[in-house]
Write a protein that holds these residues in place. Structure first.
Motif, PDB file in Angstrom:
ATOM      1  N   GLY A  78      -0.753  30.657  42.158  1.00 50.98           N
ATOM      2  CA  GLY A  78      -1.827  31.639  42.201  1.00 50.98           C
ATOM      3  C   GLY A  78      -2.706  31.412  43.412  1.00 50.98           C
ATOM      4  O   GLY A  78      -2.589  30.407  44.120  1.00 50.98           O
ATOM      5  N   TRP A  79      -3.624  32.341  43.635  1.00 50.69           N
ATOM      6  CA  TRP A  79      -4.472  32.317  44.824  1.00 50.69           C
ATOM      7  C   TRP A  79      -5.892  31.881  44.531  1.00 50.69           C
ATOM      8  O   TRP A  79      -6.580  31.372  45.405  1.00 50.69           O
ATOM      9  N   LEU A  80      -6.356  32.101  43.327  1.00 49.11           N
ATOM     10  CA  LEU A  80      -7.762  31.875  43.017  1.00 49.11           C
ATOM     11  C   LEU A  80      -7.907  30.765  41.988  1.00 49.11           C
ATOM     12  O   LEU A  80      -7.051  30.577  41.131  1.00 49.11           O
ATOM     13  N   ASN A  81      -8.996  30.047  42.089  1.00 50.71           N
ATOM     14  CA  ASN A  81      -9.317  28.992  41.152  1.00 50.71           C
ATOM     15  C   ASN A  81     -10.707  29.289  40.595  1.00 50.71           C
ATOM     16  O   ASN A  81     -11.582  29.727  41.334  1.00 50.71           O
ATOM     17  N   ASP A  82     -10.917  29.070  39.311  1.00 45.83           N
ATOM     18  CA  ASP A  82     -12.224  29.355  38.697  1.00 45.83           C
ATOM     19  C   ASP A  82     -13.336  28.456  39.223  1.00 45.83           C
ATOM     20  O   ASP A  82     -14.493  28.846  39.235  1.00 45.83           O
TER      21      ASP A  82
END
Length: 108
Positions: A78-82
């Motif tokens: 994935g591209w985004l991290n919380d």
């Protein structure tokens, strides 16, 4: 207690498809969706790109395991991290620009 961080270098992975004889060809930068990978996106990009296009398929830097249909687990990306998502966005943008710079520097 103080929060701190250090910088680290990571390898960012991508695939390139260059048609025979393609020089200074148009470039399609293909970016997969959540829980996919660069091989999947390359396959999809080849279906839609004109034959003379160079394709760069980028792989998201965030790895995780997702359940597979057979009950096992598969690696996904994935591209985004919380946690501090602005850092993920910055990394993503830098990745795209570096790939474009690298390929254009090679005359692709």
């Amino acid at each position: 207690m103080t929060n701190a961080s250090v910088s680290a270098q990571i390898d960012l992975h991508y695939q390139v498809h260059q048609p025979d004889g393609a020089q200074n060809a148009p470039l399609l930068v293909a970016i997969h969706g959540y829980a996919a990978h660069m091989e999947y996106m390359m396959r999809e990009a080849k279906l839609i790109a004109p034959e003379n296009f160079v394709i760069a398929s980028l792989q998201g830097p965030n790895r995780f395991w997702r359940p597979a249909s057979n009950g096992d687990y598969k690696i996904a990306f994935g591209w985004l991290n919380d946690f501090k998502p602005e850092e993920s966005v910055e990394l993503h943008q830098e990745f795209v620009l570096k790939v474009i710079d690298e390929l254009s520097g090679q005359g692709i």
